[in-house]
Write a protein that holds these residues in place. Sequence first.
Motif, PDB file in Angstrom:
ATOM      1  N   GLY A 113       0.957  -1.220  -0.051  1.00 45.49           N
ATOM      2  CA  GLY A 113      -0.061  -0.025  -0.146  1.00 45.49           C
ATOM      3  C   GLY A 113       0.920   1.168  -0.027  1.00 45.49           C
ATOM      4  N   ALA A 114       1.975   1.220  -0.889  1.00 48.96           N
ATOM      5  CA  ALA A 114       3.159   2.317  -0.717  1.00 48.96           C
ATOM      6  C   ALA A 114       2.731   3.311  -1.623  1.00 48.96           C
ATOM      7  CB  ALA A 114       4.344   1.755  -0.588  1.00 48.96           C
ATOM      8  N   GLY A 115       1.536   3.403  -2.641  1.00 45.76           N
ATOM      9  CA  GLY A 115       1.478   4.509  -3.651  1.00 45.76           C
ATOM     10  C   GLY A 115       1.397   5.911  -2.873  1.00 45.76           C
ATOM     11  N   THR A 116       0.665   5.871  -1.736  1.00 48.02           N
ATOM     12  CA  THR A 116       0.084   7.130  -1.247  1.00 48.02           C
ATOM     13  C   THR A 116       0.445   6.943   0.556  1.00 48.02           C
ATOM     14  OG1 THR A 116      -2.127   6.451  -0.992  1.00 48.02           O
ATOM     15  CG2 THR A 116      -1.343   7.884  -2.726  1.00 48.02           C
ATOM     16  N   GLY A 117       0.327   8.334   1.121  1.00 48.22           N
ATOM     17  CA  GLY A 117       0.271   8.213   2.520  1.00 48.22           C
ATOM     18  C   GLY A 117       1.282   7.599   3.190  1.00 48.22           C
ATOM     19  N   LEU A 118       1.161   6.878   4.208  1.00 43.87           N
ATOM     20  CA  LEU A 118       2.187   6.377   5.105  1.00 43.87           C
ATOM     21  C   LEU A 118       3.173   5.511   4.315  1.00 43.87           C
ATOM     22  CD1 LEU A 118      -0.068   5.557   8.336  1.00 43.87           C
ATOM     23  CD2 LEU A 118       2.221   6.746   8.360  1.00 43.87           C
ATOM     24  N   GLY A 119       2.534   4.556   3.490  1.00 44.92           N
ATOM     25  CA  GLY A 119       3.333   3.710   2.707  1.00 44.92           C
ATOM     26  C   GLY A 119       4.252   4.398   1.893  1.00 44.92           C
ATOM     27  N   ARG A 120       3.938   5.752   1.110  1.00 43.33           N
ATOM     28  CA  ARG A 120       4.637   6.208   0.314  1.00 43.33           C
ATOM     29  C   ARG A 120       5.715   6.584   1.387  1.00 43.33           C
ATOM     30  NH1 ARG A 120       5.124  11.519   0.181  1.00 43.33           N
ATOM     31  NH2 ARG A 120       6.192  12.641  -1.628  1.00 43.33           N
ATOM     32  N   ALA A 121       5.529   7.447   2.630  1.00 45.60           N
ATOM     33  CA  ALA A 121       6.458   7.959   3.270  1.00 45.60           C
ATOM     34  C   ALA A 121       7.480   6.853   3.867  1.00 45.60           C
ATOM     35  CB  ALA A 121       5.766   8.672   4.680  1.00 45.60           C
ATOM     36  N   HIS A 122       6.898   5.650   4.194  1.00 43.84           N
ATOM     37  CA  HIS A 122       7.732   4.641   4.524  1.00 43.84           C
ATOM     38  C   HIS A 122       8.766   4.134   3.325  1.00 43.84           C
ATOM     39  CE1 HIS A 122       5.213   4.233   8.101  1.00 43.84           C
ATOM     40  NE2 HIS A 122       4.543   3.296   7.605  1.00 43.84           N
ATOM     41  N   ALA A 123       8.314   4.088   2.264  1.00 45.61           N
ATOM     42  CA  ALA A 123       9.396   3.900   1.364  1.00 45.61           C
ATOM     43  C   ALA A 123      10.335   4.736   0.900  1.00 45.61           C
ATOM     44  CB  ALA A 123       8.473   3.700   0.032  1.00 45.61           C
ATOM     45  N   LEU A 124       9.843   6.176   1.040  1.00 46.14           N
ATOM     46  CA  LEU A 124      10.963   7.290   0.780  1.00 46.14           C
ATOM     47  C   LEU A 124      12.083   7.288   2.046  1.00 46.14           C
ATOM     48  CD1 LEU A 124       8.473   9.968  -0.399  1.00 46.14           C
ATOM     49  CD2 LEU A 124      10.265   8.559  -1.678  1.00 46.14           C
ATOM     50  N   GLU A 125      11.623   6.973   3.230  1.00 41.46           N
ATOM     51  CA  GLU A 125      12.424   6.828   4.477  1.00 41.46           C
ATOM     52  C   GLU A 125      13.588   5.597   4.199  1.00 41.46           C
ATOM     53  OE1 GLU A 125      13.956   8.646   7.910  1.00 41.46           O
ATOM     54  OE2 GLU A 125      12.299   9.527   6.240  1.00 41.46           O
ATOM     55  N   LEU A 126      12.838   4.401   3.709  1.00 41.08           N
ATOM     56  CA  LEU A 126      13.809   3.395   3.646  1.00 41.08           C
ATOM     57  C   LEU A 126      14.866   3.661   2.494  1.00 41.08           C
ATOM     58  CD1 LEU A 126      11.088   0.753   3.830  1.00 41.08           C
ATOM     59  CD2 LEU A 126      12.764   0.710   5.412  1.00 41.08           C
TER      60      LEU A 126
END
Length: 307
Positions: free
Chosen positions: A14-27
């Motif tokens: 669920g990384a296209g938007t929201g928390l998932g996107r933020a997690h992906a960028l931080e990783l």
Amino acid sequence: MAIRLENQVALVTGAGTGLGRAHALELAKHGATVIVNDIDSHSNESTQPTAAALVVAEIEATGGRAAVAYCDVSDETAVQEMVARIISDFGRVDILINNAGILRDKSFGKSNLADFRRVLEVHVMGSVNCSHAVWSQMLTQGYGRILMTTSASGIYGNFGQANYGTAKSAVVGLMNVLAIEGESKNIRVNALAPTAATQMTEDLLKTEDLVKLAPEHVSPGAVFMVSPQAPTKTILAAGAGVFATARMEESTGVFLPMENLSAEDVAENWDRISDMSSTVRTESAFEQTHRYIAKVDSGSDSRGALL
């Protein structure tokens, strides 16, 4: 204490938007190769990139490494195929963040049970499907980090969220068991209870609070919880730059003699039974059982004794 994730492969659902996107960028910021999972909502006629593809492009633009993996996490077969492709392309999966979710809020009496089941399918079975798909690989490589996404609604409850609260409580149970089963293989399993402004919450909060609750203020905690330094079997609550741990505790307990034990005995001792001024932390169900039996075997007095 620098957190380095180079040579690690992280799957975020669920990384296209929201928390998932933020997690992906931080990783990615910490060096991980990030697999950005989302449902493919792209129509055949559209020439516009999907939300997941935009996240990948954003990571690549800063020199990171990422790839898209379209999949509905509630579809077991599709998840198995997705993880198999990731392992084939990248050789391993070190990190899984189970973030995908949906909302179908409604008071329980007005709930549609089809919606209730759908929420459970995405949140609970989605987490089960993805965790099960990466589990054997993590066992083989002797390393893994899995992060469930729970919620204060699952830990404490929230009006109108019976389906969501049920699902979010269930993934804590999954975390507890997987943390025990994975410990000897250096697989650490935790849960994140985020409070963040996302598509699921944007209609529920004031504008000024949405700014404070940006997903980017949660994701550093998520990255720590999947890092080599991570704890295990721990719930991290996070929002607006505030971080706390949450856990289940028991009162120390009262032994009531089993001969002629009655409901009235429980009622008469309720203040002592429910006294949380002193608590115990229990690491497993068997540990609780052994603690109870040990107290009985030690010979408690007939008035009822604290465990």
